[in-house]
Design a protein around this motif. Structure first.
Motif, short mmCIF file in Angstrom:
data_model
loop_
_atom_site.label_atom_id
_atom_site.label_comp_id
_atom_site.label_asym_id
_atom_site.label_seq_id
_atom_site.Cartn_x
_atom_site.Cartn_y
_atom_site.Cartn_z
N TYR A 14 -4.98 -14.31 4.92
CA TYR A 14 -4.17 -14.12 3.71
C TYR A 14 -3.83 -12.64 3.51
CZ TYR A 14 -5.57 -18.87 2.95
OH TYR A 14 -5.78 -20.21 3.13
N GLN A 55 -3.60 -10.47 5.90
CA GLN A 55 -2.61 -10.15 6.93
C GLN A 55 -1.23 -10.64 6.52
OE1 GLN A 55 -3.17 -11.93 10.94
NE2 GLN A 55 -2.69 -9.92 11.73
N TYR A 56 -1.18 -11.88 6.04
CA TYR A 56 0.08 -12.45 5.58
C TYR A 56 0.67 -11.60 4.45
CZ TYR A 56 3.02 -15.45 2.73
OH TYR A 56 4.04 -15.92 1.96
N GLN A 57 -0.17 -11.21 3.51
CA GLN A 57 0.31 -10.43 2.37
C GLN A 57 0.85 -9.07 2.82
OE1 GLN A 57 1.70 -10.06 -0.79
NE2 GLN A 57 0.01 -11.37 -1.45
N THR A 97 4.24 -9.52 4.65
CA THR A 97 5.42 -9.92 3.86
C THR A 97 5.72 -8.96 2.71
OG1 THR A 97 4.09 -11.45 2.53
CG2 THR A 97 5.23 -12.37 4.43
N TYR A 148 1.36 -24.29 6.53
CA TYR A 148 1.69 -23.07 5.78
C TYR A 148 1.34 -23.22 4.31
CZ TYR A 148 4.06 -21.84 10.03
OH TYR A 148 4.32 -21.55 11.34
N TYR A 177 -0.88 -20.63 2.48
CA TYR A 177 -0.21 -19.34 2.28
C TYR A 177 0.82 -19.43 1.17
CZ TYR A 177 -2.55 -18.40 6.63
OH TYR A 177 -3.51 -18.25 7.58
N GLN A 207 0.63 -17.33 -2.14
CA GLN A 207 1.75 -16.48 -2.54
C GLN A 207 2.22 -16.81 -3.96
OE1 GLN A 207 3.60 -13.55 -2.51
NE2 GLN A 207 3.68 -13.89 -0.30
N THR A 243 8.42 -16.45 3.17
CA THR A 243 8.82 -15.27 3.95
C THR A 243 9.14 -14.08 3.05
OG1 THR A 243 11.14 -15.94 3.95
CG2 THR A 243 9.79 -16.68 5.81
N THR A 275 5.49 -14.37 9.75
CA THR A 275 5.14 -15.45 8.82
C THR A 275 4.96 -16.76 9.58
OG1 THR A 275 6.40 -14.37 7.06
CG2 THR A 275 5.84 -16.69 6.74
N THR A 277 1.70 -16.80 11.20
CA THR A 277 0.63 -16.97 10.21
C THR A 277 0.10 -18.40 10.16
OG1 THR A 277 1.32 -15.15 8.80
CG2 THR A 277 0.30 -17.01 7.70
N ARG A 331 -3.25 -16.95 16.24
CA ARG A 331 -2.47 -16.16 15.30
C ARG A 331 -2.17 -14.76 15.83
NH1 ARG A 331 -5.56 -16.15 11.15
NH2 ARG A 331 -4.97 -18.25 10.56
#
Lengths: 406, 406
Positions: free
Chosen positions: A254, A256-258, A261, B251, B254, B258, B317, B381, B384, B391
């Protein structure tokens, strides 16, 4: 009449050292009631707690605490100075008469001498700390160096290079500022050192070594002799239900994703994102395969490990400068979140009702304002890192949970 | 001299129906070369592709395509009108002479008649569509109703209520606007319907039924007779390596994270977040335990399933209105991303070098500007959602990958 002692804790997890500290503090301060102000889901070192605040509050109550109140996120994931101020404010608001903390030093007189020494040399001290930090030192290193550099042959004996001494120093400063009548006690930390990595044969181990046993050895039995039975039961039940304890690695995808993006502009708005760190983070995250890998890529002399971890926690929870500054600027705490109480704790709250001006929140539904928004996001972010099967329940548990009562 | 036919595709995954369409299109248009413009990691319906664009480009080449060019994200995750405009622009820029699409109708004359009919009734049409949408209808429903409502007894026979007819209609409109000399062909979709859910006994199945076989039956063997051997091999290898195909559910954690950590203000900046949808989404996500659960909670008559999925893709994204509007406002495409080519495709590029004004990017390192930023974020993304072990590789593969060459 009830006399209470306050403890400032994280209980990650509660162990025999904490139990000893709790009992000794009670005797030393002549208290018949223990109030623990405890970090919630994320800790001062900038990491997720092993297990949720509710389980940790239960551990505390089972071991003799009478009230467990949450130290709000905007004070708990903070450098020592603000962490201390928040904790002392909470205890003071609850009408707690004294505080007792563990330290490497163990002599409260040494703390008092250090404080008056620094006050006597305040301008020299400020200038020295400023210079040290400008030259790229971390804050703890800068204060430690400043202390060494002060030109005096009557220096106090307290060392500011040890983590619990630093915290203790800030507790006393906070007392001076916010609760001048509060009495302070300190107990020398026994055998186990803060950073010990091995579980000792004796019954007192550091929380660090306990976490190591859980994550690296993956063996709960290794720690059976260093925690109270009640802690042991709670840990075992949690492990059975969730099959793991929470650690940074569970949140790494999470994070890394944050980071991937978010734009540089968005990162700059995050609390503690300073001096171009956003570029360093966004560049390093691309090639990182785990949290520890990432930390090793971004660490510098300038920032302590904990300082970086706190920043990453704020990125994970998307906590902005604006939000924290707004909360820190408040004259008083918006509300206190009650995590658990014994019958004596309940009695204390009832008796002190009139003197406690801050609302005490027992159900999330009664929370309000910007702190509610922050609390909600932090709880949901913590739940995000739970195993898939538990995430849904984790998300909603914060709304349903009522204080643990013994 | 080479004569090329353009196909607008997603190949999710490539199957016998696509192979038939490819070969028939080539014959029908008298072409000796096939150029496929293909959606990348995320598709027009607002969902992640089953497997990365590179694997899908390879499927296309193995089955006879000569060039595979990516339809950039800002055109691929879009309503039919913009999706069509982007695809026609790409084909036109590459010097492609004709385009061939599948439709429920199957007669290009019907499309042309519909277009001139709507042009004759343009103001009435616009007003009817506006009214229908104002009353809460989705865009496809509104255009379909508007068509029914137009007062004329010489209506064309093309139905705008079927998805591939709608796309075809927009291809022809886009050709009129951007590539008036491009010839258009349409082929009637055979046996399998777009939304068929069962794998038929014959060798032509819909991509929908193929995905259902992969995710619900979890049985790759069910589809062996409806895809070319080359597709089958690529799917098998991918399944062995990653143990799953990509779908929204991978996904969901995530997306949930988000939505929980974004403020309403941040969500409002996301492309296609309109009319207070941010409140609906943030409220519903709290109690959702899966992507399909979430979709069922948020769907309304006003928005099609695909429209909502596209919004959720943009949230995943973190693609903003500002960013997409800026890209859509450009006079020309910033660059074309080359995903794969046959030797004939390479020859086509070499020969048409002077006429192709848009840079053709073979390596990510040569990408530039705002589209590069978007492409990088979208690729990361997508990665992810890969299983933990994959990953890291997934993140870096976009930087290393070169076009597939046959």
């Amino acid at each position: 009449m009830s006399h209470s002692v306050g403890l400032i804790v994280e209980y990650n997890p509660f162990h025999n050292g904490h139990a000893l500290h709790l009992q000794t503090s009670k005797q030393l301060s002549n208290a018949n009631m223990v109030v623990a102000v405890m970090s919630g889901f994320f800790l001062q070192r900038g990491e997720p707690a092993l297990l949720p605040k509710w389980e940790r509050a239960r551990m505390a109550l089972m071991a003799g605490a009478d009230l467990v109140i949450e130290l709000p996120y905007y004070y708990s994931v903070q450098k020592a100075e603000l962490f201390a101020e928040g904790a002392i404010k909470v205890l003071s608001e609850l009408g707690v008469h004294s505080v007792s903390f563990g330290s490497e030093n163990g002599d409260i007189q040494d703390f008092k001498e250090l404080i008056s020494f620094i006050q006597q040399h305040q301008s020299e001290w400020d200038e020295l700390v400023r210079m040290e930090m400008k030259s790229g030192k971390s804050y703890p290193k800068a204060t430690s160096n400043a202390f060494e550099a002060i030109n005096s042959n009557q220096k106090p004996s307290l060392s500011l290079s040890q983590p619990n001494n630093i915290l203790g120093y800030h507790y006393l400063r906070a007392i001076e500022k916010f609760a001048p009548t509060m009495e302070a006690y300190t107990l020398k930390r026994t055998s186990a050192q803060y950073h010990d990595e091995q579980i000792p044969i004796e019954s007192i181990a550091s929380a660090t070594s306990i976490r190591k046993a859980l994550f690296e050895e993956k063996n709960l039995h290794l720690i059976k002799h260093v925690v109270p039975t009640s802690t042991w039961d709670i840990l075992s039940q949690y492990e059975q239900a969730f099959n793991s304890f929470q650690q940074w690695e569970s949140y790494f995808p999470y994070l890394q994703y944050q980071l991937i993006t978010s734009t540089h502009e968005q990162l700059r708005e995050i609390y503690e994102c300073e001096e171009g760190l956003e570029f360093r983070l966004k560049e390093a995250i691309k090639q990182s395969t785990s949290f520890s890998d990432f930390m090793n890529k971004i660490k510098t002399k300038r920032y302590t490990w904990n300082r970086l971890q706190r920043l990453l926690t704020h990125i994970l929870t998307q906590t902005t400068k604006k939000e924290i500054d707004q909360l820190l600027a408040l004259e008083t705490l918006p509300y206190l979140r009650l995590l658990g109480m014994s019958s004596r704790g309940r009695e204390h709250l009832r008796k002190n009702k009139k003197e406690i001006n801050t609302p005490i929140i027992s159900r999330f539904a009664n929370a309000f304002g910007p702190l509610k928004e922050l609390d909600e996001r932090v709880a949901a972010t913590y739940a995000t890192g739970l195993p898939n099967i538990a995430r849904g329940n984790g998300m909603s548990s914060e709304y349903k949970q009522i204080p643990i009562q013994l």
